[in-house]
Design an enzyme around this catalytic site. Sequence first.
Site, PDB file in Angstrom:
ATOM      1  N   GLU A  70     -47.349  17.593 -36.868  1.00  0.00           N
ATOM      2  CA  GLU A  70     -47.379  18.384 -38.060  1.00  0.00           C
ATOM      3  C   GLU A  70     -46.715  18.887 -38.212  1.00  0.00           C
ATOM      4  O   GLU A  70     -46.715  19.826 -36.636  1.00  0.00           O
ATOM      5  CB  GLU A  70     -49.074  18.855 -37.501  1.00  0.00           C
ATOM      6  CG  GLU A  70     -49.943  19.818 -38.566  1.00  0.00           C
ATOM      7  CD  GLU A  70     -51.016  20.660 -38.985  1.00  0.00           C
ATOM      8  OE1 GLU A  70     -51.179  20.523 -40.025  1.00  0.00           O
ATOM      9  OE2 GLU A  70     -51.765  20.706 -37.734  1.00  0.00           O
ATOM     10  N   GLY A 118     -50.377  26.358 -30.362  1.00  0.00           N
ATOM     11  CA  GLY A 118     -51.857  26.594 -29.381  1.00  0.00           C
ATOM     12  C   GLY A 118     -51.974  25.443 -28.940  1.00  0.00           C
ATOM     13  O   GLY A 118     -52.239  24.611 -27.606  1.00  0.00           O
ATOM     14  N   ALA A 119     -52.539  24.664 -29.698  1.00  0.00           N
ATOM     15  CA  ALA A 119     -53.190  23.250 -29.721  1.00  0.00           C
ATOM     16  C   ALA A 119     -52.771  22.228 -31.169  1.00  0.00           C
ATOM     17  O   ALA A 119     -52.705  22.651 -32.020  1.00  0.00           O
ATOM     18  CB  ALA A 119     -54.617  23.045 -29.916  1.00  0.00           C
ATOM     19  N   MET A 120     -53.174  21.035 -31.381  1.00  0.00           N
ATOM     20  CA  MET A 120     -53.394  20.524 -32.141  1.00  0.00           C
ATOM     21  C   MET A 120     -53.851  19.152 -32.163  1.00  0.00           C
ATOM     22  O   MET A 120     -54.574  18.563 -30.753  1.00  0.00           O
ATOM     23  CB  MET A 120     -50.806  19.642 -32.289  1.00  0.00           C
ATOM     24  CG  MET A 120     -51.488  18.753 -33.251  1.00  0.00           C
ATOM     25  SD  MET A 120     -51.232  19.606 -34.928  1.00  0.00           S
ATOM     26  CE  MET A 120     -51.945  18.128 -35.934  1.00  0.00           C
ATOM     27  N   GLU A 121     -54.262  19.115 -33.000  1.00  0.00           N
ATOM     28  CA  GLU A 121     -55.967  17.811 -33.112  1.00  0.00           C
ATOM     29  C   GLU A 121     -55.862  16.219 -33.310  1.00  0.00           C
ATOM     30  O   GLU A 121     -56.639  16.167 -34.201  1.00  0.00           O
ATOM     31  CB  GLU A 121     -56.314  18.769 -34.589  1.00  0.00           C
ATOM     32  CG  GLU A 121     -55.742  18.103 -36.068  1.00  0.00           C
ATOM     33  CD  GLU A 121     -54.963  19.704 -36.689  1.00  0.00           C
ATOM     34  OE1 GLU A 121     -54.875  20.422 -35.554  1.00  0.00           O
ATOM     35  OE2 GLU A 121     -54.629  19.280 -37.862  1.00  0.00           O
ATOM     36  N   ASN A 122     -54.435  16.069 -33.139  1.00  0.00           N
ATOM     37  CA  ASN A 122     -54.373  15.262 -32.656  1.00  0.00           C
ATOM     38  C   ASN A 122     -55.867  13.900 -32.736  1.00  0.00           C
ATOM     39  O   ASN A 122     -56.561  14.253 -31.744  1.00  0.00           O
ATOM     40  CB  ASN A 122     -53.118  13.946 -32.237  1.00  0.00           C
ATOM     41  CG  ASN A 122     -52.314  14.878 -32.247  1.00  0.00           C
ATOM     42  OD1 ASN A 122     -51.122  15.268 -33.229  1.00  0.00           O
ATOM     43  ND2 ASN A 122     -51.691  15.872 -30.802  1.00  0.00           N
ATOM     44  N   GLU A 131     -60.156  22.843 -32.551  1.00  0.00           N
ATOM     45  CA  GLU A 131     -59.450  21.186 -33.235  1.00  0.00           C
ATOM     46  C   GLU A 131     -60.258  20.436 -33.208  1.00  0.00           C
ATOM     47  O   GLU A 131     -60.187  19.187 -33.051  1.00  0.00           O
ATOM     48  CB  GLU A 131     -58.252  20.862 -31.634  1.00  0.00           C
ATOM     49  CG  GLU A 131     -57.691  22.700 -31.104  1.00  0.00           C
ATOM     50  CD  GLU A 131     -56.547  22.991 -32.594  1.00  0.00           C
ATOM     51  OE1 GLU A 131     -56.551  22.065 -33.378  1.00  0.00           O
ATOM     52  OE2 GLU A 131     -55.751  24.010 -32.456  1.00  0.00           O
ATOM     53  N   GLU A 148     -57.207  24.084 -42.098  1.00  0.00           N
ATOM     54  CA  GLU A 148     -57.346  25.517 -41.270  1.00  0.00           C
ATOM     55  C   GLU A 148     -58.330  26.900 -41.225  1.00  0.00           C
ATOM     56  O   GLU A 148     -58.426  27.428 -40.135  1.00  0.00           O
ATOM     57  CB  GLU A 148     -55.419  26.226 -40.721  1.00  0.00           C
ATOM     58  CG  GLU A 148     -54.203  24.865 -40.760  1.00  0.00           C
ATOM     59  CD  GLU A 148     -55.029  24.687 -39.246  1.00  0.00           C
ATOM     60  OE1 GLU A 148     -55.698  25.022 -38.816  1.00  0.00           O
ATOM     61  OE2 GLU A 148     -54.119  23.379 -39.392  1.00  0.00           O
TER      62      GLU A 148
HETATM   63  N1  BES Z   1     -53.103  22.194 -36.417  1.00  0.00           N
HETATM   64  C1  BES Z   1     -52.350  23.180 -36.020  1.00  0.00           C
HETATM   65  C2  BES Z   1     -51.599  23.197 -35.293  1.00  0.00           C
HETATM   66  C3  BES Z   1     -50.158  23.652 -36.095  1.00  0.00           C
HETATM   67  C4  BES Z   1     -49.932  25.236 -36.663  1.00  0.00           C
HETATM   68  C5  BES Z   1     -49.246  22.033 -36.010  1.00  0.00           C
HETATM   69  C6  BES Z   1     -48.527  25.306 -37.088  1.00  0.00           C
HETATM   70  C7  BES Z   1     -48.082  22.830 -36.591  1.00  0.00           C
HETATM   71  C8  BES Z   1     -47.587  24.366 -36.895  1.00  0.00           C
HETATM   72  C9  BES Z   1     -54.145  23.620 -35.160  1.00  0.00           C
HETATM   73  O1  BES Z   1     -55.032  23.191 -35.812  1.00  0.00           O
HETATM   74  C10 BES Z   1     -54.338  25.268 -34.934  1.00  0.00           C
HETATM   75  O2  BES Z   1     -54.382  25.689 -35.789  1.00  0.00           O
HETATM   76  N2  BES Z   1     -53.753  25.719 -33.647  1.00  0.00           N
HETATM   77  C11 BES Z   1     -53.738  26.968 -33.696  1.00  0.00           C
HETATM   78  C12 BES Z   1     -55.071  27.416 -32.447  1.00  0.00           C
HETATM   79  C13 BES Z   1     -56.429  27.682 -33.197  1.00  0.00           C
HETATM   80  C14 BES Z   1     -57.340  27.900 -31.906  1.00  0.00           C
HETATM   81  C15 BES Z   1     -56.033  28.512 -33.860  1.00  0.00           C
HETATM   82  C16 BES Z   1     -52.145  27.727 -32.934  1.00  0.00           C
HETATM   83  O3  BES Z   1     -51.805  26.773 -33.084  1.00  0.00           O
HETATM   84  O4  BES Z   1     -52.111  28.475 -33.091  1.00  0.00           O
HETATM   85 ZN    ZN Z   2     -56.243  23.918 -37.170  1.00  0.00          ZN
END
Ligand code: BES
Ligand code: ZN
Length: 970
Positions: free
Chosen positions: A231, A367-371, A404, A426
């Site tokens: 992503e 921080g994390a990715m929801e694959n 996630e 998001e």
């Molecule tokens: N889908 C995002 C990961 C992401 C973030 C992909 C930026 C590409 C660019 C994931 O679901 C997400 O939102 N992660 C957050 C953590 C969350 C607890 C707010 C993050 O990575 O900060």
């Molecule tokens: Zn997210």
Amino acid sequence: MYDFFNFLMERYQEKQKFFGPVRSFLWPQLDVDIMLPLSTILTFRKRLKVEISWDQLSMDCSPTFCVAGFWNPFVIFRSRSSRRRRRLHSLGLAAMPEKRPFERLPADVSPINYSLCLKPDLLDFTFEGKLEAAAQVRQATNQIVMNCADIDIITASYAPEGDEEIHATGFNYQNEDEKVTLSFPSTLQTGTGTLKIDFVGELNDKMKGFYRSKYTTPSGEVRYAAVTQFEATDARRAFPCWDEPAIKATFDISLVVPKDRVALSNMNVIDRKPYPDDENLVEVKFARTPVMSTYLVAFVVGEYDFVETRSKDGVCVRVYTPVGKAEQGKFALEVAAKTLPFYKDYFNVPYPLPKIDLIAIADFAAGAMENWGLVTYRETALLIDPKNSCSSSRQWVALVVGHELAHQWFGNLVTMEWWTHLWLNEGFASWIEYLCVDHCFPEYDIWTQFVSADYTRAQELDALDNSHPIEVSVGHPSEVDEIFDAISYSKGASVIRMLHDYIGDKDFKRGMNMYLTKFQQKNAATEDLWESLENASGKPIAAVMNTWTKQMGFPLIYVEDEQVEDDRLLRLSQKKFCASGPFVGEDCPQWMVPITISTSEDPNQAKLKILMDKSEMNVVLKNVNPDQWVKLNLGTVGFYRTQYSSAMLESLLPGIRDLSLPPVDRLGLQNDLFSLARAGIISTVEVLKVMEAFVNEPNYTVWSDLSCNLGILSTLLSHTDFYEEIQEFVKDVFSPIGERLGWDPKPGEGHLDALLRGLVLGKLGKAGHKATLEEARRRFKDHVEGKQILSADLRSPVYLTVLKHGDGTTLEIMLKLHKQADMQEEKNRIERVLGATLSPELIQKVLTFALSEEVRPQDTVSVIGGVAGGSKHGRKAAWKFIKDNWEELYNRYQGGFLISRLIKLSVEGFAVDKMAGEVKAFFESHPAPSAERTIQQCCENILLNAAWLKRDAESIHQYLLQRKASPQAV
Ligand code: BES
Ligand code: ZN
């Protein structure tokens, strides 16, 4: 041709002496770039059947040719000019290419199923790939356009069903567009067929696409895992594909990996067999995925341990950790196992895959990715050690897991039609993560924390002229990267919270179920969600919500009251709230604002709910005594700020001191006043007086927000010569609560007490509160000497305090603790406070450390940001450091969203007009396309700070002096 190769080998050997094992180098004479696993070529040289035309070599594309089949050696030539352009661009040095209008992929050919086999080389950092995509030709064509970036295609062909294979005769890479056009010598007729592509790529170190992540084995050996982050638009770096969220297909994935490594993908393993050509390898096949978007595909190859359970609803849940740390996965495992059934009930839709893995990845940008089925996390967002993790880490892990896993439905099952609707993903996940944590850990009082973490953060950003609407049209990848910001996340979550409150939980849930059922395995846009919620609630959802998502900003509601016999008459008016002061100009935007009104008779209950759909409104509150206060925005749920008439405000303030206002209302009131002061609508001195009224405050979150605002004010006043006075103020405000709390937990205390203690001691220590400083030093000494290890919750405040008031030796000790730390959480804890150090020499040392091998690439940002936020000198030094090291930093993140965070953290604290000009000028000559809006926001903030300082510094100073001269009982 043979000579050509001999020459090539000689050149390579020369280079190798210099560079070590080189995989790619420029060959100047022929103006070509050669990227090849040469060790294999040396072995198989005789099998090379080289056919290459010199015309091809000079073409501005990537002529490639392959030898002897799929997993065998290959050679790639690419014209130097095209490569060089790409490199320069990645350094931000190329003249900005003219921006061609962005176009989505043509719809004439689309995928049905991707059968994808990848073979990463964990030593050579390359991968080989073989794609066989079942595709549908909807309109006869002789070319196929797909996304493709940093990948070299070796062969491509299309075989119509039941007909002969047609080999592609040209691969035309449009590098700027991240696309490739495959040309065929004859027309591909409508119908289905198989597109076969063999390709190779690099396991890059940019934390995007298919990349390598460094780890150290328990015995101290450095190794690499191969992992993915797709992503938003980086699946195209791992395999040629139709990389748009609305182009969904199923995936059959297999991985060829060393037999002692763990191989994971979205689905469960269905076959594992020896790889014929190499006894050290195995081929692992995964079950077919449901129909899904490319950005959710994932694979991981590395060494991991895991813990496992089965959730109440029968899903196999595993948490994968670094080897030897399986225990640290238990907390997240519990949360995940509770969360899956919670969402299943909430959405009334089951989790559709048989398994879900949560895995900690060492080098990870987000921080994390929801694959789907394989959620990847930074180590600090997943691992909890019972002894060494602090309360805020637990809470963070719970929130991230909740976030996630929510995406598994909201995002994965139903996906946004285009990135314009990213906020749906998001914003929604950022809202429901709180609902989930509130369910799992009611003692966290997490909804109050929402207000200080998301709601106020969103309002701060959205009050800028350089904000953007929640729904924003985006095209190019850099524009997509840019909207992973507090508007999509925090404003998105805040308006959903307001909407949920307006609709009520029952209808909201019903509407969610309708939406998820109707659009499952498909794509949806914002309007689709409104329609479902409208059907479920019978309320005018689209009309209300369009005012919140299609226009940027939010209103300031001005309210004054008048007692009319037994009733209270309220006069309300709305205007856009601007960080620079009252809205000026014509055509002030308007919002449809759900407003709640409470009174001191029952501070926790709305006496009246209205929908304000005009710019002005009068409201009558029946039976309100003249001595009762009246307050807007119960629970701080409505996404607006409130400005009360002096009389109304005056009557509310005692409710802060005697705690009769609910915590989240006290927080909201203080926060509104603070931002009104920053905008010049009221005086900052008024806010300081209100802050003093929080003397009896027991609530962690209320303190946390107050502390954050005082931090902003301290940073501002670090530009003056009365910085010390504001530190005195901080000490006065925080010492009573500090004394009440003490250093050690008391029986019966819980999560929030631990958070509050850390916050208050950190604040007092940083401000130089003598008793706190002494105790921090004593405890730090015992900790370092191993006499008494600091509890995890006290480490951040103690580290911060001793560093800020310490010397070179303290910094040395901290760096040693950093090196010794086994947990990434502890390393991060230290990295974040290093910037507190004060001497210019030590600051420089910290900055150098930020870019060293000791700091993981994703964490460099918080070290430099910490320096910028740590002190006046740090701010200047960090900015200089960024300028001096721009190429390296930009290249490190390849322009991704981390570069925006770095810029924001590093320049936002300036408060001199000319710095805005300097920042702007620097980025004009060093473009960072994905950070353009952030840079504008930073410049705007610098100007706002400067104006604030000019306006209020003198009166603040006078107030602080007068306070010192005649200390009142606070
Ligand atoms: N889908 C995002 C990961 C992401 C973030 C992909 C930026 C590409 C660019 C994931 O679901 C997400 O939102 N992660 C957050 C953590 C969350 C607890 C707010 C993050 O990575 O900060
Ligand atoms: Zn997210």
